[in-house]
Scaffold this active site. Structure first.
Site, mmCIF file in Angstrom:
data_model
loop_
_atom_site.group_PDB
_atom_site.id
_atom_site.type_symbol
_atom_site.label_atom_id
_atom_site.label_comp_id
_atom_site.label_asym_id
_atom_site.label_seq_id
_atom_site.Cartn_x
_atom_site.Cartn_y
_atom_site.Cartn_z
ATOM 1 N N TYR A 162 -14.907 1.362 10.103
ATOM 2 C CA TYR A 162 -13.445 1.345 10.620
ATOM 3 C C TYR A 162 -13.017 2.672 11.658
ATOM 4 C CZ TYR A 162 -8.414 3.881 9.145
ATOM 5 O OH TYR A 162 -6.751 3.994 8.940
ATOM 6 N N ALA A 185 -0.706 -0.017 13.467
ATOM 7 C CA ALA A 185 -1.255 1.465 12.437
ATOM 8 C C ALA A 185 -2.375 1.120 13.271
ATOM 9 C CB ALA A 185 -1.342 1.042 11.072
ATOM 10 N N GLY A 229 0.945 -1.194 0.033
ATOM 11 C CA GLY A 229 0.499 -0.053 -0.218
ATOM 12 C C GLY A 229 0.968 1.212 -0.015
ATOM 13 N N ARG A 271 -8.890 10.197 -1.061
ATOM 14 C CA ARG A 271 -8.502 10.855 -0.270
ATOM 15 C C ARG A 271 -8.176 12.526 -0.637
ATOM 16 N NH1 ARG A 271 -5.322 6.676 4.054
ATOM 17 N NH2 ARG A 271 -5.335 6.176 1.378
ATOM 18 N N ASP A 287 0.638 -8.904 1.330
ATOM 19 C CA ASP A 287 -0.983 -8.227 0.704
ATOM 20 C C ASP A 287 -1.794 -8.632 -0.247
ATOM 21 O OD1 ASP A 287 -0.056 -4.694 0.664
ATOM 22 O OD2 ASP A 287 -2.292 -5.657 -0.803
ATOM 23 N N GLY A 307 -3.300 -2.382 -2.196
ATOM 24 C CA GLY A 307 -1.961 -2.344 -2.676
ATOM 25 C C GLY A 307 -1.317 -1.925 -4.337
ATOM 26 N N LEU A 329 -2.376 -16.406 8.877
ATOM 27 C CA LEU A 329 -1.067 -15.943 8.571
ATOM 28 C C LEU A 329 0.174 -16.292 8.398
ATOM 29 C CD1 LEU A 329 -0.466 -11.614 9.633
ATOM 30 C CD2 LEU A 329 -1.002 -12.606 7.293
ATOM 31 N N SER A 337 -5.138 -2.548 5.131
ATOM 32 C CA SER A 337 -6.914 -2.144 5.592
ATOM 33 C C SER A 337 -6.764 -1.638 4.838
ATOM 34 C CB SER A 337 -7.044 -1.490 7.448
ATOM 35 O OG SER A 337 -8.212 -1.471 6.715
HETATM 36 N N1 UDP Z 1 -12.653 15.907 1.235
HETATM 37 C C1 UDP Z 1 -13.251 16.816 0.384
HETATM 38 N N2 UDP Z 1 -12.730 16.878 -0.727
HETATM 39 C C2 UDP Z 1 -12.541 15.517 -1.349
HETATM 40 C C3 UDP Z 1 -12.155 14.224 -0.781
HETATM 41 C C4 UDP Z 1 -12.040 14.651 0.621
HETATM 42 O O1 UDP Z 1 -13.411 17.692 0.777
HETATM 43 O O2 UDP Z 1 -12.601 14.888 -2.393
HETATM 44 C C5 UDP Z 1 -12.755 16.263 2.624
HETATM 45 C C6 UDP Z 1 -13.463 15.353 3.539
HETATM 46 O O3 UDP Z 1 -14.536 15.291 3.807
HETATM 47 C C7 UDP Z 1 -12.552 15.206 5.203
HETATM 48 C C8 UDP Z 1 -10.831 16.189 4.554
HETATM 49 O O4 UDP Z 1 -11.127 16.626 2.969
HETATM 50 O O5 UDP Z 1 -12.928 17.030 5.638
HETATM 51 C C9 UDP Z 1 -9.688 14.761 4.777
HETATM 52 O O6 UDP Z 1 -10.456 14.260 4.174
HETATM 53 P P1 UDP Z 1 -9.395 12.093 3.383
HETATM 54 O O7 UDP Z 1 -10.747 11.940 2.488
HETATM 55 O O8 UDP Z 1 -8.286 12.614 2.729
HETATM 56 O O9 UDP Z 1 -9.409 12.007 4.677
HETATM 57 P P2 UDP Z 1 -10.162 12.136 6.319
HETATM 58 O O10 UDP Z 1 -9.168 12.819 7.116
HETATM 59 O O11 UDP Z 1 -11.992 12.403 6.200
HETATM 60 O O12 UDP Z 1 -9.925 10.299 6.985
#
Ligand code: UDP
Length: 318
Positions: free
Chosen positions: A146, A115, A10, A187, A31, A36, A62, A76
Site C-alpha cells: 500500500y 488520494a 467506497g 479498521r 467502481d 465499494g 478508464l 484502492s
Molecule cells: N487496531 C487495533 N485493533 C483493531 C484494529 C486496529 O488496535 O481491531 C490498531 C492498529 O494496530 C493501528 C490502529 O489501530 O495501530 C489504526 O489501525 P487502522 O487499521 O484503523 O488504520 P492504520 O492507521 O493502521 O492504517
C-alpha cells in the site's frame, strides 16, 4: 463541472459523490465493487442526470463518455487487513490504476486529484508529519504494497504535472471515520464500534499506546472538494484532524459513547504498524483555507448512531 470519482462507491468516495452532486456538479462514479458497496450510493438514486455509475476496474483502463472537468482518484483497497490480503491488486490499483486515471484527466485537460495517504510517512520519525518529511517506509515489508503503491502514485502524478502540463494535485489522507465504514472493514473505528455494540471484546493490537489522529468524514470530504477546486495547487497537502489519541483512549471513548461493558482483549501488533501519527495541516489551511471542525466525540457519536440504525447486517470482506 463534471467530475469522475474512481472508487466512488467506497466509504470516502460515496460521501464525496454526494457532496459534489449537492453543490450542482455532475458526477461519474467508477467502481469495481471490490470494497465499494451499492448501498453507499442509495442517497444518489434521485440525482438523475447528476449522477452516473460505471462498473469498471481502473486497472484495466478508464474510458468515460462525455465531458470530464476533474478526476478524483480514490480507487484502492485502504484497510490494512484488506490490502495485506490482496497485495498484488493493491499494487496495481496504485500503479496501473493511477496511470489510467492520469491518462483520462490528460485526455480531457481535466484537474486531477490523487488520494494519497499518511502511510507514505510509514512509521514516522518526525512528529507531527509535515509534507516535506520523506517518511520511514519499509520497502519490502507487508505494508509496502500500500505504502509504496501510493508513493509511486505520487511520483507518477508529479511526473505528469512536470512533463505533461497536467493540472494535478496530491492529498495525503490521514485516518478518517464516519458512517459507511464497513463493519468487516478491519479498521479500528468500525471494528471497535461493532464490537462494543455487540458486547464483544474490543481487540487492541499491541499495548494500545500507538496513536492515530481521526478525522470525521464530512470534514475530510470538504478538504477533497477544496483540492478539486484549487486549480494549480499540486501539493502534496495533508488532510486530517490533528487531535491525536492512543488506540486505548479511542477504545475508552467508544465504550463510553455506546454504554457498552465489553472487555478489552490484547492481540499482537501487526508488522510495521506505525507508532504515532498526526498531521501538520498548515499547508491545507494556507493553500485550501481548510481545517476540520468536528470533534472526535461528536463524530464518533454520529458514527455510533449510524451503526446502531444499520444493525449488524451482513458485510463480507473483499
Ligand atoms: N487496531 C487495533 N485493533 C483493531 C484494529 C486496529 O488496535 O481491531 C490498531 C492498529 O494496530 C493501528 C490502529 O489501530 O495501530 C489504526 O489501525 P487502522 O487499521 O484503523 O488504520 P492504520 O492507521 O493502521 O492504517
Amino acid at each position: 463541472m463534471r467530475v469522475v470519482v474512481t472508487g466512488g462507491a467506497g466509504f470516502l468516495g460515496s460521501h464525496l459523490c454526494e457532496a459534489l452532486v449537492a453543490r450542482g456538479d455532475r458526477v461519474a462514479c467508477v467502481d469495481n465493487f471490490a470494497s465499494g458497496r451499492a448501498e453507499n450510493l442509495l442517497g444518489l438514486r434521485d440525482a438523475g442526470q447528476g449522477f452516473s455509475l460505471i462498473r469498471a476496474d481502473a486497472v484495466a483502463g478508464l474510458d468515460v463518455d462525455g465531458p470530464v472537468d476533474a478526476v478524483v482518484h480514490l480507487a484502492s483497497l485502504a484497510s490494512p487487513p484488506e490490502y495485506l490480503r490482496w497485495p498484488l491488486e493493491t499494487l496495481l490499483a496504485g500503479s496501473r490504476g493511477t496511470e489510467a486515471a492520469l491518462e483520462l484527466a490528460g485526455r480531457h485537460g481535466a484537474r486531477f486529484v490523487l488520494a494519497s495517504t499518511s502511510e507514505v510517512y510509514g512509521d514516522p520519525l518526525v512528529h507531527p508529519q509535515r509534507e516535506d518529511y520523506w517518511g520511514n517506509v519499509n520497502p519490502v515489508g507487508p505494508r509496502s504494497v500500500y505504502d509504496e503503491a501510493k508513493r509511486f502514485a505520487e511520483a507518477l502524478t508529479m511526473a505528469h504535472v512536470r512533463t505533461r502540463s497536467l493540472d494535478g494535485g496530491i492529498v495525503r489522507i490521514f485516518n478518517t471515520y464516519g458512517p459507511r465504514l464497513r463493519p468487516a472493514d478491519g479498521r479500528v473505528v468500525s471494528t471497535f464500534v461493532v464490537q462494543a455494540l455487540a458486547g464483544e471484546p474490543l481487540t487492541l493490537y499491541g499495548d494500545g499506546n500507538q496513536t492515530r489522529s481521526f478525522c470525521y468524514v464530512d470534514d475530510l470530504v470538504a478538504g477533497l472538494v477544496a483540492m478539486v477546486d484549487a486549480t494549480g495547487v499540486a501539493g502534496p497537502v495533508n488532510l486530517g484532524n490533528p487531535a491525536e489519541r492512543s488506540v486505548r483512549e479511542l477504545a475508552a471513548l467508544v465504550l463510553a459513547l455506546t454504554g457498552s461493558s465489553s472487555p478489552l482483549s490484547y492481540l499482537p501488533l501487526p508488522v510495521d504498524d506505525p507508532v504515532r501519527r498526526r498531521p501538520d495541516i498548515a499547508q491545507a489551511a494556507l493553500l485550501l483555507g481548510w481545517a476540520p471542525s468536528v470533534p472526535l466525540e461528536e463524530g464518533l457519536s454520529r458514527t455510533v448512531r449510524w451503526f446502531r440504525e444499520r444493525g449488524p447486517g451482513h458485510d463480507a470482506p473483499p
